[in-house]
Scaffold this motif. Structure first.
Motif, mmCIF file in Angstrom:
data_model
loop_
_atom_site.group_PDB
_atom_site.id
_atom_site.type_symbol
_atom_site.label_atom_id
_atom_site.label_comp_id
_atom_site.label_asym_id
_atom_site.label_seq_id
_atom_site.Cartn_x
_atom_site.Cartn_y
_atom_site.Cartn_z
ATOM 1 N N ILE A 141 40.249 34.489 37.075
ATOM 2 C CA ILE A 141 40.644 35.278 38.472
ATOM 3 C C ILE A 141 40.508 36.788 38.384
ATOM 4 O O ILE A 141 40.504 37.366 39.180
ATOM 5 C CB ILE A 141 41.809 34.691 39.027
ATOM 6 C CG1 ILE A 141 41.939 35.095 40.498
ATOM 7 C CG2 ILE A 141 43.019 35.045 38.172
ATOM 8 C CD1 ILE A 141 42.845 34.216 41.397
ATOM 9 N N CYS A 142 41.173 37.240 37.030
ATOM 10 C CA CYS A 142 41.171 38.747 36.930
ATOM 11 C C CYS A 142 40.037 39.373 36.622
ATOM 12 O O CYS A 142 39.564 40.473 37.370
ATOM 13 C CB CYS A 142 42.150 38.891 35.761
ATOM 14 S SG CYS A 142 43.759 38.669 36.029
ATOM 15 N N GLU A 143 39.042 38.544 36.233
ATOM 16 C CA GLU A 143 37.654 38.989 36.099
ATOM 17 C C GLU A 143 36.831 39.043 37.156
ATOM 18 O O GLU A 143 35.994 39.961 37.471
ATOM 19 C CB GLU A 143 36.878 38.394 34.751
ATOM 20 C CG GLU A 143 37.316 38.407 33.460
ATOM 21 C CD GLU A 143 37.050 37.523 32.214
ATOM 22 O OE1 GLU A 143 36.754 36.542 32.881
ATOM 23 O OE2 GLU A 143 37.256 37.883 31.097
ATOM 24 N N LYS A 144 37.220 38.003 38.103
ATOM 25 C CA LYS A 144 36.444 37.884 39.243
ATOM 26 C C LYS A 144 36.779 38.914 40.244
ATOM 27 O O LYS A 144 36.135 39.498 40.952
ATOM 28 C CB LYS A 144 36.700 36.630 39.870
ATOM 29 C CG LYS A 144 35.979 35.486 39.137
ATOM 30 C CD LYS A 144 36.524 33.918 39.822
ATOM 31 C CE LYS A 144 35.973 32.768 39.100
ATOM 32 N NZ LYS A 144 36.028 31.576 39.735
ATOM 33 N N ILE A 155 34.351 41.689 42.123
ATOM 34 C CA ILE A 155 34.106 42.042 43.583
ATOM 35 C C ILE A 155 34.537 43.494 43.624
ATOM 36 O O ILE A 155 33.793 44.210 44.328
ATOM 37 C CB ILE A 155 35.069 41.058 44.171
ATOM 38 C CG1 ILE A 155 34.568 39.666 44.181
ATOM 39 C CG2 ILE A 155 35.303 41.486 45.752
ATOM 40 C CD1 ILE A 155 35.702 38.510 44.631
ATOM 41 N N LYS A 156 35.585 44.011 43.042
ATOM 42 C CA LYS A 156 35.683 45.575 43.312
ATOM 43 C C LYS A 156 34.438 46.344 42.786
ATOM 44 O O LYS A 156 34.073 47.329 43.536
ATOM 45 C CB LYS A 156 36.946 45.955 42.593
ATOM 46 C CG LYS A 156 38.258 45.687 43.003
ATOM 47 C CD LYS A 156 39.270 46.208 42.224
ATOM 48 C CE LYS A 156 40.670 45.842 42.820
ATOM 49 N NZ LYS A 156 41.848 46.447 42.141
ATOM 50 N N GLY A 157 33.810 46.001 41.928
ATOM 51 C CA GLY A 157 32.797 46.804 41.420
ATOM 52 C C GLY A 157 31.317 46.533 42.402
ATOM 53 O O GLY A 157 30.861 47.411 42.683
ATOM 54 N N LEU A 158 31.324 45.270 42.824
ATOM 55 C CA LEU A 158 30.558 45.302 43.794
ATOM 56 C C LEU A 158 30.593 45.958 45.320
ATOM 57 O O LEU A 158 29.648 46.494 45.834
ATOM 58 C CB LEU A 158 30.118 43.753 44.370
ATOM 59 C CG LEU A 158 29.400 42.412 43.359
ATOM 60 C CD1 LEU A 158 29.914 41.156 43.947
ATOM 61 C CD2 LEU A 158 28.225 43.244 43.052
ATOM 62 N N LEU A 217 43.625 41.335 47.459
ATOM 63 C CA LEU A 217 42.940 40.496 46.419
ATOM 64 C C LEU A 217 43.484 40.881 45.135
ATOM 65 O O LEU A 217 43.962 39.998 44.409
ATOM 66 C CB LEU A 217 41.506 40.020 46.685
ATOM 67 C CG LEU A 217 41.120 39.216 47.688
ATOM 68 C CD1 LEU A 217 39.368 39.387 47.926
ATOM 69 C CD2 LEU A 217 41.649 37.984 47.646
ATOM 70 N N GLY A 218 43.305 42.242 44.856
ATOM 71 C CA GLY A 218 43.764 42.667 43.570
ATOM 72 C C GLY A 218 45.346 42.664 43.366
ATOM 73 O O GLY A 218 45.661 42.112 42.109
#
Length: 149
Positions: free
Chosen positions: A3-6, A10-13, A36-37
């Motif tokens: 979940i942390c990597e996901k 998403i933040k990068g996208l 979400l973060g």
């Protein structure tokens, strides 16, 4: 991917999209991603805490197993030699269960403890009395017949 990597993905996208924070849609998406973060950080903290608790529980379980082995090793040791070689049930190392009439605590006793004719309840201190006849088979005079194989 956990979940942390996901959420990092998403933040990068979102950064790659170059969302406009001045428009309502950009503000909403940025707020959702921040939320979400925050949720992800809390979940990761909880998971770490759970892992620590599991390790502590495992250590306590091992310590308890060692303690049980130490405390009960003589009581349940099958290698002990009995005084008689008969096959009657009365000569087995039996554990008897009694209930204290005052506090209803269950107490486990062996034949040797019952032959003392009484004891103090370890829970409430009430004086308990026993009327136990003991074993009297032929090999040890209890009256039961010895069975031969």
């Amino acid at each position: 991917m956990d979940i942390c990597e996901k959420i990092a993905y998403i933040k990068g996208l979102a950064e790659g999209l170059k969302l406009d924070d001045t428009k309502p849609e950009g503000k909403v998406l940025a707020a959702i991603i921040d939320l979400l973060g925050d949720i992800t950080d809390e979940i990761c903290d909880i998971e770490e805490g759970c892992e620590e608790i599991i390790e502590q529980i495992d250590a306590v379980d091992e310590d308890l197993a060692d303690l049980e082995e130490y405390v009960y090793e003589d009581e349940y040791d099958d290698d002990d030699d009995d005084d008689c070689d008969c096959d009657c049930d009365c000569c087995d190392d039996e554990v008897y269960e009694i209930e204290c009439p005052a506090c209803n605590d269950v107490i486990y006793l062996d034949e040797e403890m019952l032959e003392e004719e009484g004891m103090v309840c370890p829970n409430c201190g009430t004086e308990l009395e026993f009327d136990f006849e003991g074993c009297d088979c032929e090999c040890c005079d209890c009256g039961e017949e010895e069975t031969e194989e």
